[in-house]
Structure formats: C-alpha cells, structure tokens
Design a protein around this motif. Structure first.
Motif, PDB file in Angstrom:
ATOM      1  N   SER A   1      -3.982  -7.084  -3.177  1.00  7.27           N
ATOM      2  CA  SER A   1      -2.796  -7.340  -2.358  1.00  7.27           C
ATOM      3  C   SER A   1      -1.876  -6.118  -2.354  1.00  7.27           C
ATOM      4  O   SER A   1      -1.974  -5.240  -3.218  1.00  7.27           O
ATOM      5  N   TYR A   2      -0.967  -6.089  -1.385  1.00  4.54           N
ATOM      6  CA  TYR A   2      -0.004  -4.989  -1.278  1.00  4.54           C
ATOM      7  C   TYR A   2       0.852  -4.910  -2.536  1.00  4.54           C
ATOM      8  O   TYR A   2       1.017  -3.835  -3.124  1.00  4.54           O
ATOM      9  N   VAL A   3       1.378  -6.063  -2.980  1.00  8.39           N
ATOM     10  CA  VAL A   3       2.222  -6.093  -4.183  1.00  8.39           C
ATOM     11  C   VAL A   3       1.402  -5.718  -5.415  1.00  8.39           C
ATOM     12  O   VAL A   3       1.858  -4.978  -6.291  1.00  8.39           O
ATOM     13  N   GLY A   4       0.163  -6.227  -5.486  1.00  9.16           N
ATOM     14  CA  GLY A   4      -0.703  -5.904  -6.612  1.00  9.16           C
ATOM     15  C   GLY A   4      -1.026  -4.423  -6.681  1.00  9.16           C
ATOM     16  O   GLY A   4      -1.081  -3.837  -7.759  1.00  9.16           O
ATOM     17  N   CYS A   5      -1.210  -3.815  -5.509  1.00  2.00           N
ATOM     18  CA  CYS A   5      -1.502  -2.380  -5.436  1.00  2.00           C
ATOM     19  C   CYS A   5      -0.311  -1.558  -5.933  1.00  2.00           C
ATOM     20  O   CYS A   5      -0.475  -0.611  -6.700  1.00  2.00           O
TER      21      CYS A   5
ATOM     22  N   LEU B   1       9.585   3.572  -5.115  1.00  2.00           N
ATOM     23  CA  LEU B   1      10.559   3.172  -4.094  1.00  2.00           C
ATOM     24  C   LEU B   1      10.295   3.881  -2.771  1.00  2.00           C
ATOM     25  O   LEU B   1      10.438   3.296  -1.696  1.00  2.00           O
ATOM     26  N   LEU B   2       9.896   5.157  -2.855  1.00  5.61           N
ATOM     27  CA  LEU B   2       9.582   5.900  -1.635  1.00  5.61           C
ATOM     28  C   LEU B   2       8.311   5.373  -0.968  1.00  5.61           C
ATOM     29  O   LEU B   2       8.233   5.269   0.253  1.00  5.61           O
ATOM     30  N   VAL B   3       7.314   5.021  -1.778  1.00  2.00           N
ATOM     31  CA  VAL B   3       6.075   4.448  -1.228  1.00  2.00           C
ATOM     32  C   VAL B   3       6.352   3.100  -0.573  1.00  2.00           C
ATOM     33  O   VAL B   3       5.768   2.770   0.470  1.00  2.00           O
ATOM     34  N   CYS B   4       7.267   2.331  -1.163  1.00  2.00           N
ATOM     35  CA  CYS B   4       7.626   1.018  -0.593  1.00  2.00           C
ATOM     36  C   CYS B   4       8.238   1.160   0.807  1.00  2.00           C
ATOM     37  O   CYS B   4       8.180   0.233   1.616  1.00  2.00           O
TER      38      CYS B   4
ATOM     39  N   CYS C   1      -5.235   2.065  -7.180  1.00  2.58           N
ATOM     40  CA  CYS C   1      -4.146   2.484  -6.286  1.00  2.58           C
ATOM     41  C   CYS C   1      -3.426   3.698  -6.856  1.00  2.58           C
ATOM     42  O   CYS C   1      -2.416   3.563  -7.558  1.00  2.58           O
ATOM     43  N   ASP C   2      -3.928   4.857  -6.551  1.00  2.00           N
ATOM     44  CA  ASP C   2      -3.304   6.108  -6.969  1.00  2.00           C
ATOM     45  C   ASP C   2      -2.384   6.607  -5.855  1.00  2.00           C
ATOM     46  O   ASP C   2      -2.381   6.085  -4.739  1.00  2.00           O
TER      47      ASP C   2
END
Length: 296
Positions: free
Chosen positions: A80-84, A148-151, A166-167
């Motif tokens: 999942s996105y959150v899991g990643c 935070l920037l990736v989010c 997820c690197d």
C-alpha cells in the motif's frame, strides 16, 4: 514490487536462504543485546554502543525482509501507499541512525586509544547517553524531511517498482511530479548522514593509527589495534556498499545486489565480526550458556 524477476525460477531456494539469514540475524543481534544487558564484563561504553548497533540491525532487517520474502515467493507483490512510506521511513531512519552510531563508536575508540588517561572521565554515562539519543533522533529527523517531501509528490502514472523495497530513488522514479528539487534536497540531506560521519571516522582512525605506530612493542601494537579492528571491519562493510550504491545509482541489478548486501548480509555479519574476535563477548556467552544449562 517486482523484486528479482531474473531469479523467479529459483525463488524457493532464494526464499529459503533469505529466511534463514533473517532468522540468524535476529537471533544473533538479540543475543548481543542480551549479553550486553546482563553481563558485568560488558559494561564499558563500547558494548553499550554495540547493543544499540544490534538494535538498529534488527529494525533494519525487520523493516525490509518480511515484505521481501513475500515478493520473492510470489514472484512480485503489492504494498500500500502508506505501507510503502512507512517502510521507507523506517529503513531510511535506521540506516541514518546506524551511520551516527558507527561514528560515536569511532569516537569512543579514539578516546580509548589516543586519550586513555581521560577516557573514563570524558566518556561518562551522560556523554554516551547523549551520543546514543542524538544518533537516533538525528537519523529519524533528517529522514522525516525527505518523507514529508515524498508525501507531497503526485503518483498518477505507473505503480510498478522494479525493486524489492521502498527506497528513495525507486519512489522518485514512480512519481509524475517534477522531482528535481527533491533530488537536490536528497543530495543535501545525504551530506550530514553519509560523508560527514565517514570523514569523522576517517579522522578518528588516522589519529588511532598514528598513536598505535608510536607504541614501541609489536605485541602492544597488535593488542591495541585488536580493540578497534572489529569496528573498522564493520565500518568498511557498511560504508563500502552504501557509498558504492549511492555514488552509482543507475546500475540496475548491481544496485539490487548491493542493497541486498547491506540490508541483509551486513546485519548478519556484524554480530559475527564482533563476537568471533572479542574475548569478552565469548566469555560472557559461555557464562550465560552455563547458567542456562544449570537451570535446565
């Protein structure tokens, strides 16, 4: 996550090897933590730092390997996105904290060898606790900025990641946003995490080597060097693979192999390196084994 497509025909033996290595890594590092926590022989600052290094290795492999095993056995898997993002943060924070921990350990060895008369007074309980807390906080706070920037990125294109966890770089490749600013930010943030600690370690060992060379007897030089040889071996393994991977980020399968090395192999080897060459740890293990056998 595609994982290792070229190894799909050998996924069962590959899965078994990684599972065995993961089990051994957890057991070895838990044993190090147990010995450092219970043995009176292992009360020095060096073993205090070693216990936290073992803890960071446990967190590192646990954030990566369970999902990687799923990817291997299925020939690819989803996350999942959150899991990643959670995996990226745990992995990045732990790797960063480990860089600072290794730096603190090199400073400890510098004091022990170059300033032995002041070692106990300088490396007080307060200082060693401050170094440990700073290592963990700095590691996770610096990676939080990247998180935070990736989010804030948009992910509207392909959701296929040709990697096994997820690197940072694989995440940026999936984004359909302009990632130039984040790549520059990543390079800036990497400076206090990798090059700066590495320079401190190099300078520490430069002074250590100079001090060792001044010792008149060969036996004295060998005995003194043996107190820091394990740490030097761990630093070489850890920073060697880390620097090569991030200096040459577009090496395809070679990058996967290097990532596999420092996320799975290095945490497995660290306890072996320290325990095989350390008399105090071996004696503490024998004493603990004797107590357990007596209870049984």
């Amino acid at each position: 996550m595609l994982g290792f497509p070229t190894l799909n025909d050998y996924k069962l033996p590959f899965f078994s090897i990684i599972l065995l290595m993961y089990f051994m890594t957890i057991c070895e590092n838990l044993l190090i933590i147990l010995l450092v926590s219970t043995s009176q022989r292992l009360r020095s600052p060096m073993y205090f730092f070693l216990g936290h290094l073992a803890l960071s290795d446990i967190i590192l492999v646990t954030s990566i390997v369970p999902k990687m095993l799923d990817v291997i056995i299925r020939g690819g898997s989803t996350i999942s996105y959150v899991g990643c993002l959670a995996q990226f943060y745990l992995y990045g924070g732990t790797v960063s904290a480990e860089c600072f921990l290794l730096t603190a350990m090199s400073y400890d060895r510098y004091l022990a060898i170059c300033r032995p008369l002041h070692y106990i007074s300088v490396m007080s309980v307060k200082l060693r606790c401050s170094l440990i807390i700073s290592s963990w906080l700095l590691g996770f706070m610096l990676v939080l900025i990247s998180l935070l920037l990736v989010c804030g990125l948009q992910f509207c294109g392909s959701n296929i990641m040709n990697y096994f966890f997820c690197d940072y770089a694989p995440l940026l490749e999936l984004s359909c946003s302009d990632t130039l600013f984040i790549k520059i930010e990543g390079m800036i943030l990497a400076v206090p995490i990798v090059p700066c600690p590495f320079i401190v370690i190099l300078v520490s060992y430069m002074y250590i080597i100079i001090t060792i060379l001044k010792i008149p007897s060969v036996t004295g030089r060998q005995k003194t060097f043996s107190t820091c040889s394990s740490h030097l071996a761990v630093v070489s393994l850890y920073y060697g693979s880390l620097i090569i991977m991030y200096l040459f980020p577009n090496m395809g399968n070679v990058k996967k192999i290097l990532s596999l090395f420092y996320t799975v192999v290095t945490p497995l080897l660290n306890p072996m390196i320290y325990s095989l060459s350390n008399r105090d740890i071996k004696q503490a293990f024998r004493k603990l084994s004797s107590k357990m056998l007596a209870v049984l």
